[in-house]
Scaffold this motif. Structure first.
Motif, short mmCIF file in Angstrom:
data_model
loop_
_atom_site.label_atom_id
_atom_site.label_comp_id
_atom_site.label_asym_id
_atom_site.label_seq_id
_atom_site.Cartn_x
_atom_site.Cartn_y
_atom_site.Cartn_z
N VAL A 424 0.74 -1.20 0.09
CA VAL A 424 -0.12 -0.02 0.08
C VAL A 424 0.84 1.25 -0.11
O VAL A 424 0.83 2.09 -0.87
N ILE A 425 1.97 1.27 0.55
CA ILE A 425 2.66 2.53 0.91
C ILE A 425 3.52 2.59 -0.18
O ILE A 425 3.61 3.63 -1.00
N ALA A 426 4.17 1.48 -0.70
CA ALA A 426 5.03 1.82 -2.04
C ALA A 426 4.14 2.28 -3.06
O ALA A 426 4.65 3.10 -3.90
N ASP A 427 2.81 1.46 -3.38
CA ASP A 427 2.09 1.81 -4.44
C ASP A 427 1.47 3.39 -4.38
O ASP A 427 1.32 3.96 -5.49
N THR A 428 1.27 3.69 -3.31
CA THR A 428 0.68 5.14 -3.02
C THR A 428 1.94 6.17 -3.58
O THR A 428 1.44 6.96 -4.21
N ILE A 429 3.12 6.06 -2.87
CA ILE A 429 4.07 6.86 -3.23
C ILE A 429 4.34 6.88 -4.72
O ILE A 429 4.55 8.09 -5.35
N LYS A 430 4.44 5.95 -5.28
CA LYS A 430 4.56 5.82 -7.03
C LYS A 430 3.35 6.34 -7.46
O LYS A 430 3.67 6.90 -8.52
N GLU A 431 2.27 5.88 -6.97
CA GLU A 431 0.95 6.78 -7.76
C GLU A 431 1.13 8.12 -7.53
O GLU A 431 0.77 9.01 -8.57
N LEU A 432 1.46 8.83 -6.41
CA LEU A 432 1.29 10.05 -6.36
C LEU A 432 2.60 10.87 -7.13
O LEU A 432 2.48 11.95 -7.44
N GLU A 433 3.51 10.11 -7.32
CA GLU A 433 4.69 10.55 -8.15
C GLU A 433 4.49 10.74 -9.66
O GLU A 433 5.04 11.68 -10.34
N ARG A 434 3.67 10.05 -10.01
CA ARG A 434 3.06 10.24 -11.38
C ARG A 434 2.00 11.28 -11.57
O ARG A 434 1.79 11.59 -12.77
N ILE A 435 1.64 11.82 -10.50
CA ILE A 435 0.57 12.81 -10.69
C ILE A 435 1.31 13.99 -11.30
O ILE A 435 2.09 14.35 -10.72
#
Length: 435
Positions: A424-435
């Motif tokens: 959850v944490i890793a995916d969230t960081i990656k998702e937010l960095e793509r925004i």
């Protein structure tokens, strides 16, 4: 992999209603990180009043190293409740107090004779440790460190090396407190040698060493951002204390009872404090704090010069004995190291905003930056990560001034739960960095 049970909007309607009641009934100064109302806690899982479940990587800010509602502790408390709750140690002795003192005297670092005394909170124990040091040395001065956190009572607040949300507007503060720089190798390029030189400079410009009663430090700064000093730095502090007859006080409130992969963080530095201050995970969330230290120092105050009506309450002492036994029997020190290494490995991916991951045992700080060149703080990104992970059922705290993601998972968290939380944490960081 079985997912945690997120069933309704977060926060749910019942939590929202009680949050309104909180606003009406509870003083504004008390903060709550998440707008949910707990109805059950078990191991690493919290369940709220709306039926949502969360993986709790905050652990009560490291108050719940053995998890929520550990069965050995609960069972021992039920037995004790059938006998008596608390006769008040100032009135009549009770065995759990004495048994816990004996146990702490055995396990606290230091090959010298020790004694212990109990209080209610970490801040209260810190204040009493300072009292003991001043009484023993006959001196007034106390040195603590930048970015430290020692509590919110007047003296503990003064010792704390931060202003925002701690000291502002609460003065006048306690007197004879002096602050020295503490290592922050990621953002502060000063070497240990330079930092120690600045500490010694205090003896020239602020307070002579023969007037210093104690040096107080956290072996690892928790609220300051999971800042881990070098072995040399801590050993040099020990040497300075020895040189000038200063009492060394280790604040192990957040680091104690297995959090760093040792029972106490000072064990990482191959030296011992004169007085060790504990609270948080000592009693699985029940209010208790302790000071354990050199017999000749802690025994110096006269009869009735230490104490407190509810200090060392029976139930908390019973819980603490069970906590220590759990840590020993379930090999939770080894587990803390396994947890920490797993987290660091899973979060060590290429990221433009993860500046540094600091890890010692199951105590992890993730420094979030705007970019790796400037190392400037990026608090809005931290806030977004915290919020998005909450919506996905994972809870954790910030540290420093909101610059650092702080992970303090229970040492009883399962591999499955840990894997899910890190995903959850890793995916969230990656998702937010793509925004």
């Amino acid at each position: 992999m079985k997912s945690i049970n997120i069933r309704t909007a977060i926060p749910g309607p019942k939590s929202k209603e009680l949050a309104k009641e909180k606003e009406q009934a509870v003083a504004r100064g008390i903060s709550t990180a998440y707008p949910i109302v707990t109805v059950k806690g078990e191991g690493a899982v919290l369940t709220d009043i709306d039926g949502n479940s969360y993986l709790d990587l905050a652990s009560g800010i490291s108050s719940l190293n053995v998890g929520h509602s550990p069965k050995p502790v609960v069972d021992a408390l039920k037995i004790q409740l059938d006998s008596f709750i608390n006769p008040i140690f100032n009135v009549a002795l009770h065995k759990p107090y004495i048994d816990l003192a004996k146990k702490l005297n055995q396990i606290i670092p230091g090959s010298f004779q020790k004694k212990s005394v109990f209080f209610n909170s970490g801040a209260e124990a810190i204040e009493n440790a300072v009292k003991i040091a001043r009484r023993y040395t006959g001196r007034k001065g106390i040195i603590s460190f930048d970015r430290s956190f020692h509590g919110r009572t007047m003296l503990a607040m003064t010792l704390t090396g931060r202003v925002n949300s701690i000291k502002r507007g609460f003065g006048p503060l306690a007197s004879d407190i002096h602050h020295a720089p503490y290592p922050y190798y990621y953002k502060d390029e000063r070497t240990d040698e330079q930092l120690l030189a600045e500490l010694r400079r205090l003896f020239q410009v602020s307070v002579p060493p023969e007037e210093v009663a104690a040096i107080v430090l956290e072996p690892v700064q928790g609220d300051g951002g999971i800042i881990i000093p070098s072995k040399r730095f801590i050993q040099e502090i020990r040497a300075i204390c020895d040189e000038f007859g200063i009492v060394f006080i280790a604040d192990e409130i957040q680091t104690g009872f297995g959090r760093t992969g040792r029972m106490f963080a000072m064990e990482h530095f191959d030296c011992a404090a004169d007085l060790t201050v504990m609270s948080k995970s000592i009693a699985a969330g029940l209010p208790l704090s302790a000071i354990t230290g050199r017999e000749e120092i802690i025994n110096f105050p006269d009869v009735k010069e230490l104490g407190g009506t509810l200090s060392g309450n029976t139930l908390a002492c019973v819980a603490a004995l069970e906590v220590i036994q759990m840590i020993e029997n379930e090999n939770l020190l080894k587990r803390a190291n396994e947890i920490g290494h797993f987290i660091k490995e899973k979060l060590s991916f290429d990221s433009k905003h993860i500046g540094e991951i600091r890890q010692i045992g199951a105590m992890i700080g993730i420094e979030i930056v705007l970019d790796k060149q400037s190392k400037a703080s990026h608090r809005s990104f931290v806030n977004d990560v915290v919020t998005k992970c909450f919506e996905k059922g994972v809870l954790f705290m910030r540290a420093a001034d909101g610059d650092v993601i702080r992970l303090l998972p229970p040492l009883v968290i399962t591999d499955e739960q840990l894997h899910e939380a890190m995903s959850v944490i890793a995916d969230t960081i990656k998702e937010l960095e793509r925004i």
